[in-house]
Design a protein around this motif. Structure first.
Motif, PDB file in Angstrom:
ATOM      1  N   THR A  42      -7.556 -56.724  43.052  1.00 45.80           N
ATOM      2  CA  THR A  42      -6.712 -56.158  44.097  1.00 45.80           C
ATOM      3  C   THR A  42      -5.758 -57.198  44.675  1.00 45.80           C
ATOM      4  O   THR A  42      -4.602 -56.898  44.957  1.00 45.80           O
ATOM      5  N   SER A  43      -6.251 -58.424  44.811  1.00 44.60           N
ATOM      6  CA  SER A  43      -5.469 -59.419  45.557  1.00 44.60           C
ATOM      7  C   SER A  43      -4.461 -60.175  44.716  1.00 44.60           C
ATOM      8  O   SER A  43      -3.473 -60.680  45.252  1.00 44.60           O
TER       9      SER A  43
ATOM     10  N   ASP B 197      -1.431 -60.777  42.626  1.00 43.10           N
ATOM     11  CA  ASP B 197      -0.186 -60.016  42.513  1.00 43.10           C
ATOM     12  C   ASP B 197       0.502 -60.339  41.188  1.00 43.10           C
ATOM     13  O   ASP B 197       1.559 -60.945  41.156  1.00 43.10           O
TER      14      ASP B 197
ATOM     15  N   LYS C 174       9.169 -56.591  39.646  1.00 42.28           N
ATOM     16  CA  LYS C 174       8.322 -55.567  40.261  1.00 42.28           C
ATOM     17  C   LYS C 174       8.937 -54.185  40.239  1.00 42.28           C
ATOM     18  O   LYS C 174       8.318 -53.229  40.690  1.00 42.28           O
ATOM     19  N   LEU C 175      10.175 -54.080  39.750  1.00 39.94           N
ATOM     20  CA  LEU C 175      10.825 -52.785  39.816  1.00 39.94           C
ATOM     21  C   LEU C 175      10.975 -52.180  38.428  1.00 39.94           C
ATOM     22  O   LEU C 175      11.407 -52.839  37.495  1.00 39.94           O
TER      23      LEU C 175
ATOM     24  N   GLN D 136      -3.146 -56.024  51.344  1.00 41.83           N
ATOM     25  CA  GLN D 136      -4.587 -55.774  51.302  1.00 41.83           C
ATOM     26  C   GLN D 136      -5.065 -54.875  52.440  1.00 41.83           C
ATOM     27  O   GLN D 136      -6.247 -54.547  52.505  1.00 41.83           O
TER      28      GLN D 136
ATOM     29  N   PRO E  26       2.210 -52.637  46.726  1.00 41.93           N
ATOM     30  CA  PRO E  26       3.471 -52.782  47.456  1.00 41.93           C
ATOM     31  C   PRO E  26       4.486 -53.550  46.606  1.00 41.93           C
ATOM     32  O   PRO E  26       4.111 -54.225  45.640  1.00 41.93           O
ATOM     33  N   ILE E  27       5.747 -53.457  46.966  1.00 46.32           N
ATOM     34  CA  ILE E  27       6.776 -54.243  46.277  1.00 46.32           C
ATOM     35  C   ILE E  27       6.756 -55.673  46.796  1.00 46.32           C
ATOM     36  O   ILE E  27       6.847 -56.623  46.036  1.00 46.32           O
ATOM     37  N   GLY E  28       6.640 -55.843  48.091  1.00 47.26           N
ATOM     38  CA  GLY E  28       6.610 -57.197  48.674  1.00 47.26           C
ATOM     39  C   GLY E  28       7.414 -57.253  49.952  1.00 47.26           C
ATOM     40  O   GLY E  28       6.960 -56.777  50.988  1.00 47.26           O
TER      41      GLY E  28
END
Lengths: 428, 428
Positions: free
Chosen positions: A368-369, A371, A401-402, B32, B125-127
């Protein structure tokens, strides 16, 4: 700039603008092409590549001769070299793309509103994709075929050392398009080896190019990411980590770490840093380090890692952020999963990381953490690959990320639109 | 640049860099945060806005006074103006966002490989998201809350005329974050009205900002699209078309066209061009044009449209690519659906287009061929809206082709990663 140079640049600008316009027109037509036509074109491309194998090899021989004469290193020449087997592999690769389901037109979500409007999110091609790559002729075939299958027109710009090889391959791809009645301009190659052509592509050819995909080493990708004025799917580097937790199974950890590092050291999913939980170091560290060194890997470690095996070389700060792509690994002892997560956040490249542990709670915390595009539990980082994910062919791995993150396959090479069907609804 | 100016720019650069770093740190923590914490924060934000209403209105009065003194037009002042009702609407909007499902952690695809690896594509999330907007205080609340709900840190940069109002609102948003134990830096406002701050944001604050969303008129969006070095979700303009086919129902066509143009003329989904099939012009044209003019719309038409009603004004070439956002429509007679598609491809902005027809084959041709974010059949273009799509709140409409296209709601404000669960798999 001399007058002659200026004229040359203007000529290239005009050539590139024309190329872009032809690509745009071809993309409009290709977007409507049925799957059968695209698959027929792909099969015809493969047949043309097989039939033209002697011609492709002759062109490749000319490329090789020039590259050798200009003193290119052996690894470079190997990537450039084609033989009957590699040409056959190209043809088979294209046939495999023909077998994949056509993503265009797929409805990925559908719902009805209280007012009766039916909304369907539907895959469409992206449009025009520019591929900028090094002197690897196989990319010409792979990238051209994959982009086309997703309904996109593609502009290929390979390394100048592979110019003749790429030209011969592109001729086969276009013959396949023509045979299936599809626009040949759906696959175009930049007709000049002049470097300024890449600059025009990165600017988007006046709004013509929707996406750039670089394929190659770090310096190529860095240039594309820095200069591109259009979206880019890429990864700059893969500084992939394996974290061996206190609750790891020792045998599993050893097998995963050695595989993640050593199976193939030159791919972006190869592990570059080993993190070992201090609370499990007694049980794991010496075994892991020993297995790596025995397998022929240089281990660069912090003082605790050095204490575990006399063959360990001291690591410097730089090692934590180095993508070796070689038989070298950095190794570091950390205080549990949280320090591992923090180390990866600080030094990683958001590509692929793995945790080895029998503790699912710890695993979930890591998964989860962290990235990164791909996070694994009890599996090798070398699985970071579209084929291993079951996506079929891929054009690379993205760490942005997109839109695309992780393997970039057919689906990632599509866009979508909302199709809304009504019966006269107006908005109140 | 004078020494004083240079120093000021350096100070702003340092301020912005700090802002970015705080946002990045907050984003890691927020990623988180459980849904309950984010929803508690949103409810606390709404409560703070209600409680602080007098303070927000006082700040807004100061903004209004300055804006009036500097001669801002009435429409500008109206957008800037807050009253008790508008403040209450902001609070309710935030509460509505709290009610939406949390997209983070949602598994959007899941499959198992033959080797037993279980792969789950999971929303993250994107950030850090930068919002650049005009002097509309409500955007501060809407955009801040929506980005936060999707787990993103947000940097807000509103128009300088709304500085005091935005400051008062942001204070409430941050109070809500603090109350729920979430990092206040998840919502930050650029603390200077200096325009150079926007430039730093568009450059991405040294890799800190993942995405920019501009909210405002064409000149703001154009600047952002031209200068941004990071991805942008936006639409430059909405030149939306309604095509009335030969097989349209005349009553339905009239209702849809009048609604698409006149319901609200200032929104991006308002129709700007009416295309009428020549083969149906006898039946449809005069009725459509008459209904529009009777509803108070100026119709600018080609010669055939002019012939249908003496009140029609001649259209010039420029009209086909003009977003009026006003009680004006361009009208053109075309040769069937194919010419309509070609006209839209040439003059449209890939936003939203509608076809009115009882012929499903013609409709399908239009829906498939028109390359816009939203294509509708027998429905008004004014449905181009996240709320109307059932997405809940939206931050705008995007006409780009990557990641977000059409309404940008919570889902579009997330990224994803692949979580891979194994049992010791290594790659062969």
């Amino acid at each position: 700039m001399s007058l002659a140079e200026e004229t040359a640049t203007q000529t290239i600008a005009a050539t590139m603008a024309e190329l872009g316009q032809r690509a745009r027109d071809a993309a409009s037509r290709l977007a409507q092409a049925p799957a059968e036509a695209k698959n027929a074109a792909l099969r015809a491309m493969a047949a043309a590549i097989r039939a033209d194998c002697p011609h492709i090899l002759a062109a490749n021989a000319r490329d090789l001769e020039r590259a050798e004469a200009s003193g290119r290193p052996a690894a470079f020449l190997d990537r450039l070299r084609l033989d009957r087997e590699r040409v056959e592999a190209m043809a088979r690769g294209i046939e495999a793309i023909a077998e994949l389901p056509d993503p265009v037109g797929e409805v990925t979500a559908e719902w009805t509103r209280p007012n009766g409007l039916r909304i369907a999110r539907t895959r469409t091609p992206i449009g025009v994709i520019g591929i900028v790559y090094e002197s690897r002729p196989n990319v010409t075939a792979d990238a051209g075929a994959l982009c086309m299958k997703a309904g996109n027109a593609v502009i290929l710009r390979g390394g100048s050392d592979s110019f003749a090889s790429s030209e011969a391959i592109v001729a086969c791809l276009r013959a396949g398009l023509a045979e299936a009645g599809l626009p040949e301009a759906a696959i175009q190659m930049v007709p000049t080896a002049d470097r300024s052509a890449v600059g025009f592509m990165l600017e988007g050819l006046g709004g013509t190019i929707d996406l750039i995909v670089p394929r190659g080493g770090k310096s190529l990708v860095a240039r594309v990411q820095t200069e591109a004025r259009v979206p880019v799917f890429a990864h700059l580097e893969g500084i992939c980590h394996v974290y061996v937790d206190r609750d790891a199974d020792a045998d599993m950890a050893r097998e995963i770490v050695v595989n993640a590092k050593m199976r193939r050291t030159g791919i972006c999913g190869a592990a570059e840093t080993l993190l070992v939980d201090r609370a499990g170091a007694d049980r794991h560290l010496a075994g892991l380090v020993g297995a790596l060194i025995d397998a022929g890997c240089e281990v660069r470690g912090d003082s605790e890692v050095q204490a575990a095996d006399p063959r360990v070389v001291p690591a410097s700060e730089e090692d934590w952020s180095t993508e070796y792509l070689d038989r070298i690994i950095a190794a570091h002892v950390v205080d549990g999963v949280d320090e591992a997560i923090a180390h990866i956040a600080r030094y990683g490249s958001q590509h692929t990381e793995s945790i080895v542990t029998q503790n699912t709670e710890t695993a979930d915390r890591f998964l989860t953490s962290v990235d990164s595009a791909i996070v694994l539990h009890n599996a090798s980082t070398q699985f970071a690959d579209g084929g291993e994910f079951g996506m079929g062919a891929e054009i690379g791995i993205a760490t942005g990320k997109l839109h695309a993150r992780g393997p970039v396959g057919l689906e990632q090479l599509t866009s979508f639109k909302y199709i809304v069907r009504g019966s006269g609804q107006t908005r109140s």
